[in-house]
Design an enzyme around this catalytic site. Structure first.
Site, short mmCIF file in Angstrom:
data_model
loop_
_atom_site.label_atom_id
_atom_site.label_comp_id
_atom_site.label_asym_id
_atom_site.label_seq_id
_atom_site.Cartn_x
_atom_site.Cartn_y
_atom_site.Cartn_z
N ASP A 68 59.30 -7.57 54.98
CA ASP A 68 57.89 -7.32 55.23
C ASP A 68 57.09 -8.02 54.14
O ASP A 68 57.13 -7.62 52.97
CB ASP A 68 57.65 -5.80 55.20
CG ASP A 68 56.25 -5.41 55.61
OD1 ASP A 68 55.33 -6.23 55.44
OD2 ASP A 68 56.08 -4.26 56.08
N HIS A 69 56.38 -9.07 54.54
CA HIS A 69 55.70 -9.91 53.55
C HIS A 69 54.51 -9.20 52.88
O HIS A 69 53.96 -9.69 51.91
CB HIS A 69 55.23 -11.20 54.24
CG HIS A 69 55.13 -12.38 53.31
ND1 HIS A 69 55.40 -12.30 51.96
CD2 HIS A 69 54.79 -13.67 53.53
CE1 HIS A 69 55.23 -13.47 51.40
NE2 HIS A 69 54.85 -14.33 52.33
N ARG A 70 54.16 -8.02 53.40
CA ARG A 70 53.05 -7.30 52.77
C ARG A 70 53.44 -6.77 51.41
O ARG A 70 52.60 -6.65 50.52
CB ARG A 70 52.60 -6.12 53.66
CG ARG A 70 51.89 -6.57 54.93
CD ARG A 70 51.61 -5.39 55.82
NE ARG A 70 52.83 -4.73 56.27
CZ ARG A 70 52.87 -3.66 57.05
NH1 ARG A 70 51.73 -3.11 57.45
NH2 ARG A 70 54.00 -3.13 57.43
#
Ligand code: CAO
Length: 419
Positions: A389-391
């Site tokens: 999850d790139h967040r």
């Protein structure tokens, strides 16, 4: 006040109907028409309302009981008809200033409420959930239920609605895709129901795919020594070969990487803008079953030996395939491994299993000739694909995670892991 018994109402043809919810407690003050219990047959569910106002003295039923017309639900220290009437009249008096007529008090009596039994559709959901679905414009019959016996929960309604609409720029649009021409126009077709597990996981996958910004990092890990070690495992006492698949080693290596990179053992609490860091190491693994894909967890993998992980993998995947796994075992994971190594293929793009923030895809290992000290030697290579999850995980951290995982499965670490 008079003691009043409230009994199970007439439910038509329904016999031995199960109580699935008790909605009140002893000592609770309730009003007329407050729901007391929820009954569920295989066709419908219904809440039984109170016919009186008062304080609950004793509840005589519990969840799971099978009941019939006339069975005692509870006794209520109820307001008598006189008192209720008086209240109504005094309310009217306030408004209309009319005269009150004296009424004779009634004897305590048994009450069988007249309950409208809802039989709309064959889908099981409480009236509250049905109402919630209606309010969102959804038909509960179309919603896959995740609860026991396919019962639909409020969360199922939310997931379903999310999967049906898109929100862009504050505008809600229904996702409808209509084929230009019906399939049967091109030849013979056959219609089949989507299996229940696939219907359940569908909205979950759509949510993950559309809400989580995925990045997938591919890498190759040299597992030559690990494989030599794995094939050399024998039971000390029996002399028999110990059968453990590479997945047990990968799970153990993953725990080491999770300890070093806690962002991967986390969940996002969007409501409070927080990151939840988990201090436990419960590894999920994707299991291919005839009913569809399931992702159970193996708990406390950090405290298990390779052999123990191997037998937990076998036992848990058997429970999934026999549909004997407890629902809770699909929740509370750190990170998931999706291994297609026993089937074939190299790299792929696994979809994160929320609320987790990363998933490790594993392909089938293969031999490759590698130049070492001017000589070509054969090495065993494992293809891995890490989606995150790139967040909350940056690309550099994703790459470091893969490199570290490679070391954990490489020549220096494989032996340590096995202990
Ligand atoms: N490379 C080469 N061989 C591998 C391997 C790999 N990465 N992983 C497993 N193997 C071998 C095993 O050693 C075993 O060999 P033997 O028969 O000689 O002992 C064989 O492949 C079969 O292994 P397995 O698949 O039965 O066992 P596993 O522990 O590797 O996997 C399980 C267990 C439950 C994960 C697996 O059965 C399964 O269901 N896999 C599919 C998962 C899936 O569908 N993922 C996609 C989800 S979508 O993201």
């Amino acid at each position: 006040m008079a003691s009043t018994k409230i009994l199970v109402p007439d439910m038509g043809d329904f016999k031995d109907v199960e109580i699935i919810e008790v909605l009140v407690k002893e000592g609770q003050q309730i009003k007329k028409n407050d729901s007391l219990i929820t009954l569920e047959s295989d066709k419908s569910s219904v809440e039984v309302p109170s016919t009186h106002e008062g304080v609950i003295e004793k509840i005589n039923v519990k969840v799971g009981d099978k009941v019939n017309k006339g069975d005692l639900i509870l006794s209520l220290n109820a307001k008598s008809a006189t008192e209720e009437k008086k209240e109504v009249v005094s309310e009217q008096k306030k408004v209309e200033q009319t005269e009150i007529k004296e009424l004779k008090p009634q004897k305590p009596k048994e009450i069988i409420p007249e309950v409208p039994i809802s039989q709309s559709g064959s889908k099981s959901a409480s009236p509250k959930v049905r109402k919630f679905a209606r309010e969102l414009g959804a038909n509960v019959v179309e919603i896959p239920g995740s609860q026991r016996g396919g019962r639909v929960s409020e969360e199922d309604v939310k997931n379903f609605v999310r999967s049906q609409v898109t929100v862009s720029g504050g505008k809600v649009e229904k996702k409808v895709h209509k084929e230009e021409y019906p399939h049967e126009e091109f030849g013979e077709i056959e219609l089949k129901d989507i299996p229940r597990v696939k219907r359940l996981s569908g909205p979950h996958l759509v949510r993950s795919w559309t809400e989580i910004p995925h990045v997938t990092q591919h890498d190759e890990v040299d597992i030559t020594e690990m494989e030599q070690f794995r094939s050399s495992l024998y039971d000390y006492y029996t002399g028999e070969k110990i059968k453990v698949t590479p997945l047990a080693f990968i799970a153990k290596a993953l725990v080491s990487a999770l300890k070093k990179f806690p962002n991967f053992n986390a969940s996002i609490d969007s409501a409070n803008d927080k990151i939840i860091y988990k201090k436990y190491f419960h590894v999920g693994f994707a299991v291919d079953t005839p009913h569809g894909l399931m992702v159970p967890k193996i708990r406390d993998v950090d405290q298990m030996s390779i052999k123990e992980i191997g037998s937990a993998l076998r036992k848990t995947s058997r429970l999934c395939r026999d549909l004997k796994i407890d629902k809770k075992e699909f929740f509370g994971g750190s990170m998931t491994i999706s291994s297609l190594g026993g089937i074939g293929g190299t790299f792929f793009t696994p979809i994160i299993n929320p609320p987790e923030v990363a998933i490790l895809g594993v392909g089938k290992s293969f031999d490759r000739l590698v130049k070492v000290n001017d000589k070509f030697v054969s090495r065993k290579i494992l293809p891995i694909s890490l989606s995150y999850d790139h967040r909350i995980i940056d690309g550099a951290e994703g790459a470091r995670f893969c490199v570290y995982l490679g070391k954990c499965l490489g020549k220096d670490f494989a032996f340590k892991l096995a202990v």
